[in-house]
Structure formats: C-alpha cells, structure tokens
Scaffold this motif. Structure first.
Motif, PDB file in Angstrom:
ATOM      1  N   GLN A   1       0.825  -1.001   0.184  1.00 15.03           N
ATOM      2  CA  GLN A   1      -0.029  -0.047  -0.112  1.00 15.03           C
ATOM      3  C   GLN A   1       0.873   1.153  -0.047  1.00 15.03           C
ATOM      4  OE1 GLN A   1      -3.135  -0.288  -0.387  1.00 15.03           O
ATOM      5  NE2 GLN A   1      -2.885  -2.540  -0.160  1.00 15.03           N
ATOM      6  N   LYS A   2       2.022   1.077   0.549  1.00 14.43           N
ATOM      7  CA  LYS A   2       2.788   2.425   0.701  1.00 14.43           C
ATOM      8  C   LYS A   2       3.549   2.457  -0.823  1.00 14.43           C
ATOM      9  CE  LYS A   2       6.483   3.448   3.460  1.00 14.43           C
ATOM     10  NZ  LYS A   2       7.462   3.514   4.732  1.00 14.43           N
ATOM     11  N   ALA A   3       3.822   1.510  -1.245  1.00 16.26           N
ATOM     12  CA  ALA A   3       4.170   1.693  -2.761  1.00 16.26           C
ATOM     13  C   ALA A   3       3.043   2.038  -3.508  1.00 16.26           C
ATOM     14  CB  ALA A   3       4.799   0.296  -3.393  1.00 16.26           C
ATOM     15  N   PHE A   4       1.808   1.842  -3.487  1.00 14.78           N
ATOM     16  CA  PHE A   4       1.010   2.471  -4.126  1.00 14.78           C
ATOM     17  C   PHE A   4       0.687   4.012  -3.811  1.00 14.78           C
ATOM     18  CE2 PHE A   4      -3.722   3.707  -3.469  1.00 14.78           C
ATOM     19  CZ  PHE A   4      -4.251   3.642  -4.648  1.00 14.78           C
ATOM     20  N   LEU A   5       0.716   4.396  -2.611  1.00 12.94           N
ATOM     21  CA  LEU A   5       0.602   5.613  -2.401  1.00 12.94           C
ATOM     22  C   LEU A   5       1.630   6.486  -2.810  1.00 12.94           C
ATOM     23  CD1 LEU A   5      -1.054   5.161   1.184  1.00 12.94           C
ATOM     24  CD2 LEU A   5      -2.137   5.766  -0.954  1.00 12.94           C
ATOM     25  N   THR A   6       2.963   6.046  -2.480  1.00 13.52           N
ATOM     26  CA  THR A   6       4.109   6.665  -3.031  1.00 13.52           C
ATOM     27  C   THR A   6       4.004   7.166  -4.514  1.00 13.52           C
ATOM     28  OG1 THR A   6       5.591   5.463  -1.377  1.00 13.52           O
ATOM     29  CG2 THR A   6       6.607   6.904  -3.126  1.00 13.52           C
ATOM     30  N   MET A   7       3.385   5.936  -5.257  1.00 11.39           N
ATOM     31  CA  MET A   7       3.243   6.157  -6.648  1.00 11.39           C
ATOM     32  C   MET A   7       2.204   7.253  -6.948  1.00 11.39           C
ATOM     33  SD  MET A   7       2.363   2.943  -9.284  1.00 11.39           S
ATOM     34  CE  MET A   7       2.156   3.318 -11.085  1.00 11.39           C
ATOM     35  N   ALA A   8       1.094   7.144  -6.397  1.00 10.98           N
ATOM     36  CA  ALA A   8      -0.061   8.325  -6.760  1.00 10.98           C
ATOM     37  C   ALA A   8       0.216   9.335  -5.983  1.00 10.98           C
ATOM     38  CB  ALA A   8      -1.341   7.540  -5.703  1.00 10.98           C
ATOM     39  N   PHE A   9       1.049   9.610  -5.186  1.00 15.43           N
ATOM     40  CA  PHE A   9       1.612  10.908  -4.553  1.00 15.43           C
ATOM     41  C   PHE A   9       2.771  11.603  -5.570  1.00 15.43           C
ATOM     42  CE2 PHE A   9       0.493  10.297   0.201  1.00 15.43           C
ATOM     43  CZ  PHE A   9      -0.864   9.947  -0.303  1.00 15.43           C
ATOM     44  N   GLY A  10       2.979  10.943  -6.618  1.00 14.35           N
ATOM     45  CA  GLY A  10       4.035  11.426  -7.528  1.00 14.35           C
ATOM     46  C   GLY A  10       5.316  11.021  -7.250  1.00 14.35           C
ATOM     47  N   GLY A  11       5.417  10.289  -6.159  1.00 15.70           N
ATOM     48  CA  GLY A  11       6.785  10.138  -5.495  1.00 15.70           C
ATOM     49  C   GLY A  11       7.719   9.245  -6.179  1.00 15.70           C
ATOM     50  N   PRO A  12       9.075   8.677  -5.725  1.00 17.06           N
ATOM     51  CA  PRO A  12       9.867   8.188  -6.628  1.00 17.06           C
ATOM     52  C   PRO A  12       9.499   6.669  -6.642  1.00 17.06           C
ATOM     53  CG  PRO A  12      10.821   8.686  -4.517  1.00 17.06           C
ATOM     54  CD  PRO A  12       9.499   9.467  -4.880  1.00 17.06           C
ATOM     55  N   ASN A  13       9.468   5.994  -7.796  1.00 17.51           N
ATOM     56  CA  ASN A  13       8.912   4.664  -7.978  1.00 17.51           C
ATOM     57  C   ASN A  13       9.509   4.234  -9.113  1.00 17.51           C
ATOM     58  OD1 ASN A  13       6.820   4.202 -10.045  1.00 17.51           O
ATOM     59  ND2 ASN A  13       5.937   6.183  -9.237  1.00 17.51           N
ATOM     60  N   ASN A  14       9.728   2.694  -9.229  1.00 13.73           N
ATOM     61  CA  ASN A  14      10.226   2.294 -10.559  1.00 13.73           C
ATOM     62  C   ASN A  14       9.031   1.634 -11.227  1.00 13.73           C
ATOM     63  OD1 ASN A  14      12.725   3.033 -10.109  1.00 13.73           O
ATOM     64  ND2 ASN A  14      12.728   1.341  -8.654  1.00 13.73           N
ATOM     65  N   TYR A  15       7.645   1.597 -11.037  1.00 13.81           N
ATOM     66  CA  TYR A  15       6.814   0.818 -11.660  1.00 13.81           C
ATOM     67  C   TYR A  15       6.651   1.199 -13.072  1.00 13.81           C
ATOM     68  CZ  TYR A  15       5.686  -1.106  -7.063  1.00 13.81           C
ATOM     69  OH  TYR A  15       5.799  -1.741  -6.070  1.00 13.81           O
ATOM     70  N   THR A  16       6.472   0.357 -13.927  1.00 15.67           N
ATOM     71  CA  THR A  16       6.036   0.318 -15.312  1.00 15.67           C
ATOM     72  C   THR A  16       4.596   0.055 -15.330  1.00 15.67           C
ATOM     73  OG1 THR A  16       6.615  -1.561 -15.848  1.00 15.67           O
ATOM     74  CG2 THR A  16       8.372   0.139 -16.183  1.00 15.67           C
ATOM     75  N   GLY A  17       3.885   0.348 -16.497  1.00 14.89           N
ATOM     76  CA  GLY A  17       2.542  -0.065 -16.853  1.00 14.89           C
ATOM     77  C   GLY A  17       2.464  -1.563 -16.881  1.00 14.89           C
ATOM     78  N   ALA A  18       3.546  -2.236 -17.342  1.00 16.41           N
ATOM     79  CA  ALA A  18       3.575  -3.668 -17.220  1.00 16.41           C
ATOM     80  C   ALA A  18       3.568  -4.175 -15.856  1.00 16.41           C
ATOM     81  CB  ALA A  18       4.838  -4.034 -18.109  1.00 16.41           C
ATOM     82  N   ASP A  19       4.405  -3.392 -15.106  1.00 18.73           N
ATOM     83  CA  ASP A  19       4.381  -4.133 -13.590  1.00 18.73           C
ATOM     84  C   ASP A  19       2.985  -3.871 -13.010  1.00 18.73           C
ATOM     85  OD1 ASP A  19       6.873  -4.394 -13.521  1.00 18.73           O
ATOM     86  OD2 ASP A  19       7.444  -2.455 -12.876  1.00 18.73           O
ATOM     87  N   MET A  20       2.226  -2.700 -13.351  1.00 19.92           N
ATOM     88  CA  MET A  20       0.994  -2.728 -12.842  1.00 19.92           C
ATOM     89  C   MET A  20       0.139  -3.920 -13.138  1.00 19.92           C
ATOM     90  SD  MET A  20       0.401  -0.237 -10.720  1.00 19.92           S
ATOM     91  CE  MET A  20       1.773  -1.015  -9.980  1.00 19.92           C
ATOM     92  N   ARG A  21       0.145  -4.223 -14.516  1.00 23.77           N
ATOM     93  CA  ARG A  21      -0.678  -5.419 -15.138  1.00 23.77           C
ATOM     94  C   ARG A  21      -0.133  -6.624 -14.113  1.00 23.77           C
ATOM     95  NH1 ARG A  21      -3.168  -4.894 -19.982  1.00 23.77           N
ATOM     96  NH2 ARG A  21      -2.777  -2.572 -20.560  1.00 23.77           N
ATOM     97  N   ASN A  22       0.991  -7.020 -14.216  1.00 21.49           N
ATOM     98  CA  ASN A  22       1.242  -8.179 -13.410  1.00 21.49           C
ATOM     99  C   ASN A  22       0.979  -8.156 -11.942  1.00 21.49           C
ATOM    100  OD1 ASN A  22       2.746  -9.204 -15.833  1.00 21.49           O
ATOM    101  ND2 ASN A  22       4.627  -8.222 -15.196  1.00 21.49           N
ATOM    102  N   ALA A  23       1.221  -7.028 -11.327  1.00 21.94           N
ATOM    103  CA  ALA A  23       0.741  -6.996  -9.819  1.00 21.94           C
ATOM    104  C   ALA A  23      -0.714  -7.360  -9.721  1.00 21.94           C
ATOM    105  CB  ALA A  23       1.123  -5.618  -9.072  1.00 21.94           C
ATOM    106  N   HIS A  24      -1.605  -6.961 -10.646  1.00 26.73           N
ATOM    107  CA  HIS A  24      -3.059  -6.999 -10.353  1.00 26.73           C
ATOM    108  C   HIS A  24      -3.760  -8.288 -11.209  1.00 26.73           C
ATOM    109  CE1 HIS A  24      -1.784  -2.851  -9.092  1.00 26.73           C
ATOM    110  NE2 HIS A  24      -3.024  -3.119  -8.206  1.00 26.73           N
ATOM    111  N   ALA A  25      -2.732  -8.916 -12.089  1.00 23.56           N
ATOM    112  CA  ALA A  25      -3.348  -9.982 -12.899  1.00 23.56           C
ATOM    113  C   ALA A  25      -4.047 -11.099 -12.199  1.00 23.56           C
ATOM    114  CB  ALA A  25      -2.296 -10.822 -13.741  1.00 23.56           C
TER     115      ALA A  25
END
Ligand SMILES: Cc1cc2nc3c(=O)[nH]c(=O)nc-3n(C[C@H](O)[C@H](O)[C@H](O)COP(=O)(O)OP(=O)(O)OC[C@H]3O[C@@H](n4cnc5c(N)ncnc54)[C@H](O)[C@@H]3O)c2cc1C
Ligand code: HEM
Ligand code: FES
Lengths: 127, 328
Positions: free
Chosen positions: A53-77
């Motif tokens: 959830q922390k990773a999620f919020l950091t990303m949504a808050f525009g913070g540093p993260n390395n997630y790509t669209g493909a990562d988001m797909r994989n994480a929620h597949a």
C-alpha cells in the motif's frame, strides 16, 4: 503539510514519505473494512500488504518509484482473474480521496493525486 | 528466467520458480537446520557470499545481520544465482540445565532451564532449544527479565510431535540442552507507560504474554492491561488462579479466561479469546496489542485489531507456526 513553493514536486507538497506513512494506516484500514473490495486483500500477509500500500500511495503521490505499466498489469493480474473491475477501481479511488481529505490535504493536490491513480486504470484492470 | 543456481560450498542446487532456497536445499538432501518454514524462528538463517539477498528474505533480522547479507532460506525466492554459506551461523548457543519440570495442565509442561551464561532478552522473546542430535524448535520465554539466567517455557505436547513429545516424556531435571540467543520482535519495552495493552493468547501462547505482563507490572506500567487466554476447554487453560490473584493485586490488570467449545464455567467467558476480547474492547485506537499462539488466531486477531483502530506498528505477534508435517 509544508508550505507550497513553486518548485516543489507534488510528492514534496503533500509531505513526502511522512505523509505516505500517515496515509497508509488510514487508507489500508478503509480498504480492509470495505466489503466491496476486501476479498481481494484476503490471504496476504498484513505487513507485506501494508508495504505494498505504501508503494501504491508513493506512486499516486507522484513520488519516486520504478513501476511501469507492465508491472501494474502483473501486480493485479491475479486480481483481474478474481473479477477485479471498474467498480472496485472506483472504490479504491474513493478511499484514496477520503484518506487525503482526512489528512487535510488541499483539494487541488487531491485532484492531482487522483489523476495519477486514474491514469493506471487500464493497466490495473488488465485492458 | 525461472531456474536459479544456489552454490553452497562445492555443491550446486537448482532452485525452481516458486521454490524457496530452503525447499531447494531440502529437496537436494542438504542438511540445513529449520523449524517453522515461516520466517519466524530464524533457525534457517544463511548468508549470501556474493549478491545482496532479496529484502523479503531478511524480514525481522537485525540490521547488522542484514548488512552482512544474512537471510532466511525459508523466505528466500532468489532473484539471481547466489553463493551461500551455512557455516559461521551467528546464532549463539549457551548450555542450559533443566532445573524444574512440572505439569501446568495435562498437555502443557512448565520447563525451567538454568543457563550457563545470562541471556540478554526482552520479555516476550523466544529462543531456539536444540537437542543433542541437532533437532531445533522455538519456545517463548515465559518469565520477565529479572531472571536472566533462569528461563521458563510452557511446552505443549503435540501428539507425534518430535520435540514436544521428547520434552514431555524423556527430558528430565538435570539434563542439559542448548539454548540460543533470544530472538523475535514480539516484546515489551517500558516506554509509553500509560498506553493500554491488550494481550490475547491461545494455549501455550500464554507463555510470552505472562512474561510481558510481569515485566510491565514490575516496571509500574500505568495503562490498562487486559489479558484474554483461550483454549478449547478448561483443561487447556492454566494459571487461572495465578492470573486471578495478579488481577486482585494490580488494579490495572484484568484477566479473562475463555473456552471456545461447550459451556463455560462460572468466571470463564464462552467464545474464542480474540472474539471475546474484541467484543469487550471495540475501540483499540492508541492501544498496543500482543497476539501469541495459534497462527489462525494470530492472523485473524491482527486484522480485527487493526480494523478496530490499532495501528500496525502497535500490533506485536508471535504465531506458533509448526513445521508442516508433509515435508518432514
Ligand atoms: C516463534 C515461535 C514461538 C513458539 N513458542 C512456543 C511456546 O512457547 N510453546 C509451545 O508449546 N510451542 C511454541 N512454538 C511451537 C514449537 O516451536 C514447535 O513447533 C512445537 O512444539 C511442535 O514441535 P514438535 O517437534 O513437537 O512437532 P513436530 O515434530 O514439528 O510436528 C508438528 C506436528 O506435525 C505432526 N506430524 C509430524 N510429522 C508428521 C507426519 N509424518 N505425518 C503426519 N503428521 C505429522 C505432529 O503430530 C505434530 O502435530 C513456537 C513456534 C514459533 C515459531
Ligand atoms: C488505483 C490504482 C492502483 C494503483 C496505482 C495500484 C498500485 C499497486 C502497487 C504499486 C502495488 C504493489 C505491486 C508490487 O510491488 O508487488 C499493488 C499491489 C496490489 N494491489 Fe493495487 N493499485 C491500484 C488499484 C488496485 C485496486 C482497485 C485493487 C483491488 C480492489 C488493488 C489491489 C491490490 C492488491 C491486492 C495488491 C497486492 C498484490 C499481491 O501481493 O499479490 N489495487 N497495487
Ligand atoms: S525462519 Fe526459516 S525455518 Fe523458521
């Protein structure tokens, strides 16, 4: 919340990592208590889940993260297979906004957070 | 991707996708100590000689150990090939002698061990006990820090359980046994003395909680302290009178024994300990919560406590994971 200056990133304006830590407790509790979506969060270790959830919020808050669209797909597949759809996505958006309101984040910043999260909709839902 | 090489001394083991380092080594008949397979007991700790281990495999390890690339084999899904070593395990064992052994109830024994060296531990932590043949199991320390050389344990007999049956039937006063350094993150520190404490334990899960309660009371903890101890039936409970006496002596200590099956006698609550506790204390905002015993109870209660307002960093737990019999 720190004083906004023109050069500060969204993440800094919201309050950086400290804000993420404050938000995670509120946000994750809202999600777990919501019968529309909490089944997606069963069977996962709570500490591990809170870290995600922390990773999620950091990303949504525009913070540093390395997630790509493909990562988001994989994480929620796995969740898409369980039936994850727009209604669940909307519920999460609702809790995201509610959490930031509780933390007295100004509306214009909440809007920016919402639009970052919204931009991941198709990847999260595997479309 | 999938296959990763694990190099241990001269030996090469292939770790398949979805397999932990421990599973791969055991499949290859490598003799590596382990017990819980859940990242709790730390008996499977190994060290990477080349690459930093994945962070998820270092859960609960002390900073210094993480920095030295120690990790838990049972948690590690390797991300790349690794060279590892079992040797020089940082776990330190001291020699202990059994000085008392008595039954707490038909299935639980109270074992007191005198250690050669005083151990530095926090109330609520556990140690690994090691039998002469190397069999290791984790047991929680049930006394407070006042007796750092004398440790007591509540050991519940599991039918067919290798270690617990041996303790019950063969281990005698005067015998020696190895005792590891104390470990675990479920412990009491005498800070925030005014914080209310909720402690829920099932079966021998009372052991660490009793240590925590005595430690808190000895330090003059001023917040409310509520203990719920549960078992299936009254036979599975113990120290009922001792806990009641403690509750009479200390105004802020409250004790509720619970049974989940059948009728509860007078003074005992009917229901599972975590359900009874959460019904009695619906708002846990600001509370510190300790959960010990059956893994299902611990997981459920953790979630309930959190939903009822306790923050995650205020929830401490030790799930008494038992190694899966199918892999033994
Ligand atoms: C952090 C932590 C703290 C703990 N603290 C305590 C404590 O304070 N008190 C306490 O009593 N316990 C505690 N435990 C549990 C303890 O470590 C042991 O797991 C427990 O005592 C069982 O060990 P055992 O060797 O007797 O059973 P094992 O031999 O490991 O067997 C476990 C179970 O599997 C069954 N089994 C084994 N082999 C087979 C087979 N081939 N086929 C079918 N079934 C099989 C056995 O009957 C038994 O029920 C703790 C665990 C952890 C992780
Ligand atoms: C709003 C847009 C969303 C974003 C930006 C987002 C982001 C993330 C991120 C970054 C992770 C961690 C991935 C990892 O490192 O493993 C994650 C995991 C997860 N997300 Fe989302 N998420 C979103 C929506 C949702 C929704 C709608 C649900 C379900 C209702 C959901 C449920 C989960 C679950 C259960 C996990 C853990 C998966 C696992 O451990 O297997 N997410 N999400
Ligand atoms: S921590 Fe790995 S076996 Fe217990």
């Amino acid at each position: 919340m720190s004083e906004a200056t023109p050069n500060q990133s969204l993440f800094e304006q919201i309050g950086g990592e400290a804000a993420v830590n404050a938000a995670v407790d509120i946000f994750y509790r809202k999600v777990l208590a919501d019968h529309r979506i909490n089944r997606f969060f069963d069977n996962v270790d709570m500490e591990q889940q809170a870290a995600k959830q922390k990773a999620f919020l950091t990303m949504a808050f525009g913070g540093p993260n390395n997630y790509t669209g493909a990562d988001m797909r994989n994480a929620h597949a796995r969740l898409v297979k369980m039936g994850l759809d727009d209604s669940h996505f909307d519920a999460v958006m609702e809790h995201l906004g509610g959490t930031l309101k509780e933390l007295n984040v100004p509306d214009n910043l909440i809007e920016q957070v919402a639009s970052i999260a919204e931009s991941t909709r198709n990847d999260v839902l595997g479309r | 991707m999938a296959l990763k090489k694990i190099i241990l001394d001269e030996h090469e083991t292939i770790c398949h996708e979805g397999e932990t380092v421990l599973e791969a080594l055991l499949r290859d008949n490598v003799d590596i100590p382990f017990s819980c397979k859940q990242g709790a007991c730390q008996s499977c700790m190994v060290r990477s000689l080349d690459v930093p281990p994945p962070a998820h495999a270092q859960k609960g390890l002390k900073d210094v150990l993480c920095k030295q690339n120690h990790f838990l084999a049972c948690l590690c899904y390797p991300e790349q090939d690794m060279s590892i070593t079992l040797g020089h395990q940082p776990e330190y064992f001291t020699e202990g002698t059994v000085i008392a052994k008595e039954l707490l109830n038909p299935e639980t024994v109270l074992l007191t061990i005198q250690c050669k060296d005083a151990l530095d531990y926090y109330a609520g932590q556990f140690v690994n006990l090691k039998r002469a043949d190397g069999l290791i199991r984790s047991y929680s320390i049930s006394n407070s820090r006042r007796h750092a050389e004398k440790l007591s344990f509540h050991i519940r007999r599991l039918a067919g359980g290798k270690f617990s049956e041996w303790v019950h039937q063969e281990l005698n006063v005067g015998d020696t046994i190895s005792v590891s350094d104390p470990q675990g993150l479920c412990y009491y520190l005498p800070d925030k003395m005014e914080q209310s404490l909720l402690l829920i334990g099932t079966g021998s899960g009372l052991a660490p909680l009793a240590g925590i309660i005595h430690e808190a009371l000895e330090h003059g903890h001023t917040g409310e302290i509520h203990l719920y101890h549960g078992s299936r039936d009254v036979d599975g409970l113990y120290w009922i009178d001792e806990m009641r006496e403690l509750a009479e002596k200390y105004e802020n200590f409250h004790y509720t024994p619970c049974v989940s099956r059948g009728d509860a006698p007078e003074g005992v609550a009917q229901g599972r300990a975590n359900d009874v506790a959460m019904a009695n204390i619906p708002d846990l905002k600001g509370w510190r919560v300790y959960l010990c015993g059956h893994p299902d109870m611990v997981n459920q209660a953790k979630r309930m406590a959190y939903l009822n307002g306790a923050s995650l960093q205020d929830i401490y737990s030790d799930a008494f994971h038992v190694a899966s019999p199918t892999l033994d």
